[in-house]
Design a protein around this motif. Sequence first.
Motif, PDB file in Angstrom:
ATOM      1  N   ASP A 106       0.857  -1.174   0.000  1.00  0.00           N
ATOM      2  CA  ASP A 106       0.000   0.000   0.000  1.00  0.00           C
ATOM      3  C   ASP A 106       0.905   1.239   0.000  1.00  0.00           C
ATOM      4  O   ASP A 106       2.136   1.132   0.007  1.00  0.00           O
ATOM      5  CB  ASP A 106      -0.957  -0.006   1.196  1.00  0.00           C
ATOM      6  N   ARG A 107       0.303   2.420   0.011  1.00  0.00           N
ATOM      7  CA  ARG A 107       1.098   3.647  -0.103  1.00  0.00           C
ATOM      8  C   ARG A 107       2.053   3.834   1.073  1.00  0.00           C
ATOM      9  O   ARG A 107       3.181   4.292   0.909  1.00  0.00           O
ATOM     10  CB  ARG A 107       0.163   4.854  -0.210  1.00  0.00           C
ATOM     11  N   ALA A 226       4.984   0.876  -9.346  1.00  0.00           N
ATOM     12  CA  ALA A 226       3.676   1.233  -8.804  1.00  0.00           C
ATOM     13  C   ALA A 226       2.913   2.133  -9.770  1.00  0.00           C
ATOM     14  O   ALA A 226       1.703   1.972  -9.969  1.00  0.00           O
ATOM     15  CB  ALA A 226       3.851   1.936  -7.454  1.00  0.00           C
ATOM     16  N   LEU A 227       3.613   3.080 -10.390  1.00  0.00           N
ATOM     17  CA  LEU A 227       2.973   3.970 -11.360  1.00  0.00           C
ATOM     18  C   LEU A 227       2.492   3.193 -12.575  1.00  0.00           C
ATOM     19  O   LEU A 227       1.386   3.416 -13.073  1.00  0.00           O
ATOM     20  CB  LEU A 227       3.962   5.056 -11.789  1.00  0.00           C
ATOM     21  N   SER A 230      -0.647   1.388 -11.684  1.00  0.00           N
ATOM     22  CA  SER A 230      -1.770   2.313 -11.587  1.00  0.00           C
ATOM     23  C   SER A 230      -2.270   2.721 -12.967  1.00  0.00           C
ATOM     24  O   SER A 230      -3.478   2.749 -13.228  1.00  0.00           O
ATOM     25  CB  SER A 230      -1.343   3.558 -10.804  1.00  0.00           C
ATOM     26  N   CYS A 231      -1.336   3.001 -13.878  1.00  0.00           N
ATOM     27  CA  CYS A 231      -1.712   3.375 -15.247  1.00  0.00           C
ATOM     28  C   CYS A 231      -2.408   2.218 -15.951  1.00  0.00           C
ATOM     29  O   CYS A 231      -3.355   2.405 -16.714  1.00  0.00           O
ATOM     30  CB  CYS A 231      -0.467   3.793 -16.036  1.00  0.00           C
ATOM     31  N   HIS A 233      -4.231  -0.186 -14.546  1.00  0.00           N
ATOM     32  CA  HIS A 233      -5.597  -0.311 -14.034  1.00  0.00           C
ATOM     33  C   HIS A 233      -6.490   0.793 -14.585  1.00  0.00           C
ATOM     34  O   HIS A 233      -7.639   0.546 -14.955  1.00  0.00           O
ATOM     35  CB  HIS A 233      -5.587  -0.264 -12.506  1.00  0.00           C
ATOM     36  N   CYS A 234      -5.978   2.017 -14.648  1.00  0.00           N
ATOM     37  CA  CYS A 234      -6.770   3.136 -15.159  1.00  0.00           C
ATOM     38  C   CYS A 234      -7.129   2.913 -16.622  1.00  0.00           C
ATOM     39  O   CYS A 234      -8.245   3.216 -17.060  1.00  0.00           O
ATOM     40  CB  CYS A 234      -6.001   4.448 -15.011  1.00  0.00           C
ATOM     41  N   ASP A 246      -8.109  -7.806 -10.583  1.00  0.00           N
ATOM     42  CA  ASP A 246      -9.000  -6.789 -10.043  1.00  0.00           C
ATOM     43  C   ASP A 246     -10.371  -7.412  -9.845  1.00  0.00           C
ATOM     44  O   ASP A 246     -10.979  -7.915 -10.781  1.00  0.00           O
ATOM     45  CB  ASP A 246      -9.102  -5.614 -11.041  1.00  0.00           C
TER      46      ASP A 246
END
Length: 249
Positions: A106-107, A226-227, A230-231, A233-234, A246
């Motif tokens: 996590d973050r 991580a980026l 995130s990209c 998933h987006c 997911d």
Amino acid sequence: MSRRADVAFAAAGCVVLAGYNNLAAVRPWNRRWYPVVNAVAAGAALGAAAGSGLTAGDLGLRRDRLRAGLRCGSAAAAPVVAAFGLAALIPATRPLLDDQRVAGLDRRQLAYQVLLRIPVGTVAWEEIAFRGVLHAALRRVLSEPAAVGVGSAVFGLWHIRPTAEALAVNRLAAGRGARIAAVTAVAAGTAGAGALLSLLRERSGSLAAPVLVHLAANCVAPLASALAGSCHHCSFRRKGLSPVGDTEA
């Protein structure tokens, strides 16, 4: 110290470092207290170096060389940061950054990794140990090219265990032969990287130069991973799809 003592100190450094990350680092206490244990180890290495007669200049720790080290290190680190950033933003290269060790963070855990665990437990410790103490000890008994070669080879051996663990976590190189080949290739590549870091340290006269490059590689890599995730998933969500893993519809 006598020539014999200098040789013994350099040889002991090679043996200790070749075994440390592959033996002691697998202990539960080391994993739990990783930054603290390695900070203590770095202090012990510096103490041993001072006891052997190595100076701050020998170790790349002279204050008057710090600015040159920061300048040299920043110039060398910039392309590393840019490469990871581009790899994370370009869809075709994002899979290269896949790392399950990062995907499960996590973050808060990611921040711990890039702000404490990696800078203190990995980068500071490894640079003090290899480009600081070991390099200086080897230079005292070998020519500069030989010192770089031996120190880089030990740096490659240092990465055998973590490479094998990374392959297992990411389910790569199935089969014993494939794993051996992959670990050998990564160790050789790491040795080459170690040689470049040693050259930066020599060119700048400061340990700050390899520290900055090492920080760029080791800290930016998980951030880029991580980026990229995130990209990824987006991108799927914009298309109304559900990415693998997911659970959202």
